[in-house]
Motif scaffolding. Structure first.
Motif, PDB file in Angstrom:
ATOM      1  N   ILE A  35      36.417  39.204  48.837  1.00  0.00           N
ATOM      2  CA  ILE A  35      35.195  39.894  48.432  1.00  0.00           C
ATOM      3  C   ILE A  35      34.297  38.965  47.619  1.00  0.00           C
ATOM      4  CG2 ILE A  35      36.240  40.842  46.334  1.00  0.00           C
ATOM      5  CD1 ILE A  35      34.447  43.361  46.851  1.00  0.00           C
ATOM      6  N   ASP A  36      33.013  39.112  47.801  1.00  0.00           N
ATOM      7  CA  ASP A  36      32.042  38.363  47.008  1.00  0.00           C
ATOM      8  C   ASP A  36      31.792  39.136  45.715  1.00  0.00           C
ATOM      9  OD1 ASP A  36      30.095  36.652  46.076  1.00  0.00           O
ATOM     10  OD2 ASP A  36      28.549  37.381  47.449  1.00  0.00           O
ATOM     11  N   TYR A  37      32.579  38.811  44.698  1.00  0.00           N
ATOM     12  CA  TYR A  37      32.513  39.504  43.413  1.00  0.00           C
ATOM     13  C   TYR A  37      32.502  38.415  42.341  1.00  0.00           C
ATOM     14  CZ  TYR A  37      33.498  43.484  40.268  1.00  0.00           C
ATOM     15  OH  TYR A  37      33.438  44.460  39.308  1.00  0.00           O
ATOM     16  N   PRO A  38      31.318  37.881  42.023  1.00  0.00           N
ATOM     17  CA  PRO A  38      31.224  36.756  41.084  1.00  0.00           C
ATOM     18  C   PRO A  38      31.755  37.100  39.691  1.00  0.00           C
ATOM     19  CG  PRO A  38      29.125  37.147  42.194  1.00  0.00           C
ATOM     20  CD  PRO A  38      30.028  38.299  42.521  1.00  0.00           C
ATOM     21  N   ASP A  39      32.376  36.131  39.074  1.00  0.00           N
ATOM     22  CA  ASP A  39      32.820  36.227  37.673  1.00  0.00           C
ATOM     23  C   ASP A  39      33.820  37.351  37.420  1.00  0.00           C
ATOM     24  OD1 ASP A  39      31.094  34.081  36.998  1.00  0.00           O
ATOM     25  OD2 ASP A  39      29.426  35.484  36.859  1.00  0.00           O
ATOM     26  N   HIS A  40      34.647  37.649  38.390  1.00  0.00           N
ATOM     27  CA  HIS A  40      35.705  38.637  38.197  1.00  0.00           C
ATOM     28  C   HIS A  40      36.955  37.854  37.781  1.00  0.00           C
ATOM     29  CE1 HIS A  40      38.595  41.803  38.805  1.00  0.00           C
ATOM     30  NE2 HIS A  40      37.636  42.661  39.150  1.00  0.00           N
ATOM     31  N   LYS A  41      37.265  37.847  36.483  1.00  0.00           N
ATOM     32  CA  LYS A  41      38.318  36.971  35.966  1.00  0.00           C
ATOM     33  C   LYS A  41      39.685  37.257  36.560  1.00  0.00           C
ATOM     34  CE  LYS A  41      38.663  39.800  31.832  1.00  0.00           C
ATOM     35  NZ  LYS A  41      38.265  39.910  30.462  1.00  0.00           N
ATOM     36  N   ASN A  42      39.995  38.516  36.864  1.00  0.00           N
ATOM     37  CA  ASN A  42      41.295  38.813  37.451  1.00  0.00           C
ATOM     38  C   ASN A  42      41.387  38.346  38.900  1.00  0.00           C
ATOM     39  OD1 ASN A  42      42.442  40.025  35.107  1.00  0.00           O
ATOM     40  ND2 ASN A  42      41.190  41.816  35.504  1.00  0.00           N
ATOM     41  N   LEU A  43      40.348  38.590  39.673  1.00  0.00           N
ATOM     42  CA  LEU A  43      40.328  38.064  41.039  1.00  0.00           C
ATOM     43  C   LEU A  43      40.403  36.539  41.025  1.00  0.00           C
ATOM     44  CD1 LEU A  43      37.694  40.241  42.933  1.00  0.00           C
ATOM     45  CD2 LEU A  43      40.068  39.875  43.605  1.00  0.00           C
ATOM     46  N   ASP A  44      39.669  35.902  40.128  1.00  0.00           N
ATOM     47  CA  ASP A  44      39.693  34.443  40.040  1.00  0.00           C
ATOM     48  C   ASP A  44      41.096  33.935  39.731  1.00  0.00           C
ATOM     49  OD1 ASP A  44      36.978  34.428  40.556  1.00  0.00           O
ATOM     50  OD2 ASP A  44      36.398  34.135  38.465  1.00  0.00           O
ATOM     51  N   TRP A  45      41.803  34.585  38.800  1.00  0.00           N
ATOM     52  CA  TRP A  45      43.163  34.183  38.443  1.00  0.00           C
ATOM     53  C   TRP A  45      44.083  34.326  39.659  1.00  0.00           C
ATOM     54  CZ3 TRP A  45      48.221  35.500  38.298  1.00  0.00           C
ATOM     55  CH2 TRP A  45      49.049  34.818  37.408  1.00  0.00           C
ATOM     56  N   LEU A  46      44.000  35.464  40.326  1.00  0.00           N
ATOM     57  CA  LEU A  46      44.858  35.704  41.491  1.00  0.00           C
ATOM     58  C   LEU A  46      44.564  34.747  42.632  1.00  0.00           C
ATOM     59  CD1 LEU A  46      44.829  39.582  41.298  1.00  0.00           C
ATOM     60  CD2 LEU A  46      46.877  38.121  41.106  1.00  0.00           C
ATOM     61  N   ARG A  47      43.308  34.384  42.817  1.00  0.00           N
ATOM     62  CA  ARG A  47      42.941  33.443  43.885  1.00  0.00           C
ATOM     63  C   ARG A  47      43.533  32.059  43.636  1.00  0.00           C
ATOM     64  NH1 ARG A  47      36.846  35.669  43.831  1.00  0.00           N
ATOM     65  NH2 ARG A  47      37.041  37.228  45.487  1.00  0.00           N
ATOM     66  N   GLN A  48      43.860  31.737  42.414  1.00  0.00           N
ATOM     67  CA  GLN A  48      44.521  30.462  42.113  1.00  0.00           C
ATOM     68  C   GLN A  48      45.982  30.473  42.558  1.00  0.00           C
ATOM     69  OE1 GLN A  48      43.969  29.432  37.973  1.00  0.00           O
ATOM     70  NE2 GLN A  48      41.804  29.946  38.062  1.00  0.00           N
ATOM     71  N   HIS A  49      46.525  31.658  42.827  1.00  0.00           N
ATOM     72  CA  HIS A  49      47.935  31.788  43.187  1.00  0.00           C
ATOM     73  C   HIS A  49      48.160  32.200  44.644  1.00  0.00           C
ATOM     74  CE1 HIS A  49      47.872  31.895  38.825  1.00  0.00           C
ATOM     75  NE2 HIS A  49      49.090  31.425  38.901  1.00  0.00           N
ATOM     76  N   TYR A  50      47.220  32.938  45.215  1.00  0.00           N
ATOM     77  CA  TYR A  50      47.350  33.402  46.596  1.00  0.00           C
ATOM     78  C   TYR A  50      46.009  33.304  47.300  1.00  0.00           C
ATOM     79  CZ  TYR A  50      51.749  35.615  45.205  1.00  0.00           C
ATOM     80  OH  TYR A  50      53.008  35.859  44.747  1.00  0.00           O
ATOM     81  N   ASN A  51      46.072  33.089  48.626  1.00  0.00           N
ATOM     82  CA  ASN A  51      44.829  33.085  49.397  1.00  0.00           C
ATOM     83  C   ASN A  51      44.748  34.276  50.347  1.00  0.00           C
ATOM     84  OD1 ASN A  51      46.608  32.396  51.373  1.00  0.00           O
ATOM     85  ND2 ASN A  51      45.810  30.340  51.708  1.00  0.00           N
ATOM     86  N   ASP A  52      45.717  35.192  50.262  1.00  0.00           N
ATOM     87  CA  ASP A  52      45.721  36.356  51.133  1.00  0.00           C
ATOM     88  C   ASP A  52      46.346  37.536  50.385  1.00  0.00           C
ATOM     89  OD1 ASP A  52      45.715  38.165  53.224  1.00  0.00           O
ATOM     90  OD2 ASP A  52      47.382  37.216  54.283  1.00  0.00           O
ATOM     91  N   PHE A  53      45.496  38.394  49.845  1.00  0.00           N
ATOM     92  CA  PHE A  53      46.005  39.552  49.111  1.00  0.00           C
ATOM     93  C   PHE A  53      44.952  40.651  49.079  1.00  0.00           C
ATOM     94  CE2 PHE A  53      43.939  36.836  45.991  1.00  0.00           C
ATOM     95  CZ  PHE A  53      43.199  37.707  45.218  1.00  0.00           C
ATOM     96  N   PHE A  54      45.425  41.852  48.807  1.00  0.00           N
ATOM     97  CA  PHE A  54      44.535  42.980  48.579  1.00  0.00           C
ATOM     98  C   PHE A  54      44.679  43.340  47.112  1.00  0.00           C
ATOM     99  CE2 PHE A  54      42.790  47.198  48.600  1.00  0.00           C
ATOM    100  CZ  PHE A  54      41.743  47.072  49.485  1.00  0.00           C
ATOM    101  N   TYR A  55      43.555  43.383  46.409  1.00  0.00           N
ATOM    102  CA  TYR A  55      43.532  43.554  44.965  1.00  0.00           C
ATOM    103  C   TYR A  55      43.265  45.010  44.577  1.00  0.00           C
ATOM    104  CZ  TYR A  55      41.746  43.154  40.187  1.00  0.00           C
ATOM    105  OH  TYR A  55      41.525  43.318  38.849  1.00  0.00           O
TER     106      TYR A  55
END
Length: 161
Positions: A63-83
């Protein structure tokens, strides 16, 4: 309580959702009506049970959701997830299975769209022990923790689909 499947969130549910968000704001971020409408517009999953006594809002990892700190953290660990972004269960309905029904529904929704896992976060400051226990019961495993300031910290959870 109804046994109906989770239904889409509509504007008719906004007052109830905003009331719940205010009641549990110490575990959620503040939200007004226009912000809620924007969240619902962005969401890939926005469903409720029992006239919004139970609510779940979520997004795919892309999703295009700028400055979402939790999504940003999770994207550092996985490239395929539903949040799973926001879950609220009315205090009067807790313990009645609404959370489990919403989680089963979002898991089915995400699996049918090819996502590999569910991810979410639960506050550790202020701590939300009931939510930690719920996620463990639902098969989630802790992934890591992040402290954003002295009053705000979270534990991230994941569950393969």
């Amino acid at each position: 309580m109804t046994t109906q499947a989770p239904q889409p969130i509509t504007s008719a549910h906004y007052d109830q959702i905003l009331r719940l968000n205010t009641e549990f704001v110490y575990w959620l971020s503040p939200l007004d009506a226009s912000e809620l409408a924007e969240l619902i517009t962005l969401a890939h999953y926005a469903r409720q049970l029992d006239n919004a006594k139970g609510v779940l809002i979520g997004y795919g990892h892309d999703i295009d959701y700028p400055d979402h700190k939790n999504l940003d953290w999770l994207r550092q660990h996985y490239n395929d997830f539903f949040y799973i972004d926001r879950v609220i269960i009315d205090a009067s309905a807790q313990g009645q299975g609404l959370g489990a029904r919403l989680y089963a529904d979002v898991a089915h929704f995400a699996r049918m769209r090819g996502y590999a896992r569910l991810c979410c976060e639960v506050n550790t400051a202020p701590d939300n022990p009931g939510s930690h226990a719920f996620h463990i019961r639902m098969g989630f495993s802790p992934l890591g923790e992040e402290s954003y300031n002295a009053e705000a910290a979270v534990r991230y959870y994941t569950k393969p689909l």
